[in-house]
Design a protein around this motif. Structure first.
Motif, PDB file in Angstrom:
ATOM      1  N   ALA A   1       0.840  -1.209   0.000  1.00 46.64           N
ATOM      2  CA  ALA A   1       0.000   0.000   0.000  1.00 46.64           C
ATOM      3  C   ALA A   1       0.872   1.256   0.000  1.00 46.64           C
ATOM      4  O   ALA A   1       0.552   2.246  -0.658  1.00 46.64           O
ATOM      5  N   HIS A   2       1.973   1.212   0.726  1.00 44.72           N
ATOM      6  CA  HIS A   2       2.892   2.354   0.786  1.00 44.72           C
ATOM      7  C   HIS A   2       3.420   2.684  -0.618  1.00 44.72           C
ATOM      8  O   HIS A   2       3.373   3.838  -1.060  1.00 44.72           O
ATOM      9  N   GLU A   3       3.880   1.662  -1.317  1.00 47.00           N
ATOM     10  CA  GLU A   3       4.433   1.910  -2.663  1.00 47.00           C
ATOM     11  C   GLU A   3       3.339   2.332  -3.640  1.00 47.00           C
ATOM     12  O   GLU A   3       3.549   3.192  -4.489  1.00 47.00           O
TER      13      GLU A   3
ATOM     14  N   HIS B   1       5.628  13.402  -0.219  1.00 41.64           N
ATOM     15  CA  HIS B   1       5.338  12.080  -0.780  1.00 41.64           C
ATOM     16  C   HIS B   1       5.388  11.035   0.340  1.00 41.64           C
ATOM     17  O   HIS B   1       4.509  10.194   0.478  1.00 41.64           O
ATOM     18  N   GLU B   2       6.447  11.111   1.124  1.00 38.02           N
ATOM     19  CA  GLU B   2       6.669  10.123   2.175  1.00 38.02           C
ATOM     20  C   GLU B   2       5.623  10.237   3.288  1.00 38.02           C
ATOM     21  O   GLU B   2       5.109   9.235   3.769  1.00 38.02           O
ATOM     22  N   VAL B   3       5.312  11.456   3.675  1.00 41.83           N
ATOM     23  CA  VAL B   3       4.301  11.680   4.721  1.00 41.83           C
ATOM     24  C   VAL B   3       2.962  11.076   4.275  1.00 41.83           C
ATOM     25  O   VAL B   3       2.290  10.386   5.039  1.00 41.83           O
ATOM     26  N   LEU B   4       2.604  11.318   3.017  1.00 43.12           N
ATOM     27  CA  LEU B   4       1.327  10.812   2.510  1.00 43.12           C
ATOM     28  C   LEU B   4       1.330   9.281   2.406  1.00 43.12           C
ATOM     29  O   LEU B   4       0.344   8.631   2.731  1.00 43.12           O
ATOM     30  N   ALA B   5       2.450   8.731   1.966  1.00 46.77           N
ATOM     31  CA  ALA B   5       2.539   7.264   1.849  1.00 46.77           C
ATOM     32  C   ALA B   5       2.436   6.622   3.237  1.00 46.77           C
ATOM     33  O   ALA B   5       1.793   5.587   3.413  1.00 46.77           O
ATOM     34  N   GLN B   6       3.035   7.264   4.231  1.00 46.58           N
ATOM     35  CA  GLN B   6       2.942   6.734   5.594  1.00 46.58           C
ATOM     36  C   GLN B   6       1.534   6.909   6.162  1.00 46.58           C
ATOM     37  O   GLN B   6       1.047   6.079   6.917  1.00 46.58           O
TER      38      GLN B   6
ATOM     39  N   ALA C   1       0.789   4.019  -2.856  1.00 39.81           N
ATOM     40  CA  ALA C   1       0.498   5.420  -2.542  1.00 39.81           C
ATOM     41  C   ALA C   1       1.430   6.327  -3.344  1.00 39.81           C
ATOM     42  O   ALA C   1       0.997   7.335  -3.898  1.00 39.81           O
ATOM     43  N   HIS C   2       2.708   5.945  -3.437  1.00 41.24           N
ATOM     44  CA  HIS C   2       3.640   6.754  -4.233  1.00 41.24           C
ATOM     45  C   HIS C   2       3.184   6.828  -5.693  1.00 41.24           C
ATOM     46  O   HIS C   2       3.289   7.870  -6.337  1.00 41.24           O
ATOM     47  N   VAL C   3       2.664   5.719  -6.209  1.00 36.54           N
ATOM     48  CA  VAL C   3       2.189   5.705  -7.601  1.00 36.54           C
ATOM     49  C   VAL C   3       0.999   6.657  -7.755  1.00 36.54           C
ATOM     50  O   VAL C   3       0.975   7.507  -8.659  1.00 36.54           O
TER      51      VAL C   3
HETATM   52 ZN   LIG Z   1       8.031   5.771   0.619  1.00 36.12          ZN
END
Ligand SMILES: [Zn+2]
Length: 177
Positions: A143-145, A164-169, A147-149
């Protein structure tokens, strides 16, 4: 040392060739094309993604074969990620390359970016592919990866790497809400 470098180069070439040529097996889902070198990788991937409390999302989907099961799970996770982010980019399509270990993931990253990392998965916007280790896969990692997509496709101008990272987390932590 030279022998080691050469061996590494050969392995990376092998990894890259199987994810970029027709030698790999492919499974096409509504949102993704999953690329893998052998059935064992797909089996491990399937076992690694346990939906747990999200299993209800599969209720209207028929899974006859293990391939069906993977397809259904992957698409359900994509939609879950889109719902959490409230971002639904049009015509979302991307690739997922299944690799045997984190070592393989890191080799591909290092070849591309000339930088050492300890990743178990990463998304490469350049070839629109998530590279992941089936040894380390979980629904959170997937799901994390994804989210980046989704974030990448949603924004015309990319937010900073930090956002990007905050949103993926954020997606990871709200997966089972
Ligand atoms: Zn990430």
């Amino acid at each position: 040392m030279k022998g080691h470098v050469l061996r590494t180069a050969v392995i990376v070439f092998h990894l890259l060739s199987y994810v970029t040529t027709a030698h790999a097996l492919e499974l096409t889902t509504a949102y993704t094309t999953i690329i893998y070198e052998n059935e064992d990788l797909l089996r491990k991937f399937n076992r690694g993604i346990s939906l747990g409390s999200l299993s209800f999302m599969l209720r209207n989907k028929k899974s006859v074969t293990p391939e069906d099961e993977v397809k259904n799970k992957v698409d359900v996770v994509v939609e879950r990620v889109e719902n959490i982010l409230d971002m639904r980019p049009r015509d979302l399509k991307f690739r997922i390359a299944l690799l045997a270990s984190d070592n393989d993931v890191q080799k591909i990253y290092e070849t591309r970016h000339a930088k050492k990392v300890d990743y178990i998965a990463f998304y490469s916007p350049r070839d629109n592919t998530i590279y992941l280790s089936v040894d380390d896969i979980s629904i959170r990692v997937l799901a994390h990866e994804m989210a980046h997509v989704v974030i990448n496709r949603y924004f015309g101008v990319q937010p900073s790497a930090r956002i990007h990272e905050v949103l993926a987390q954020f997606v990871e932590s709200h997966l089972k809400d």
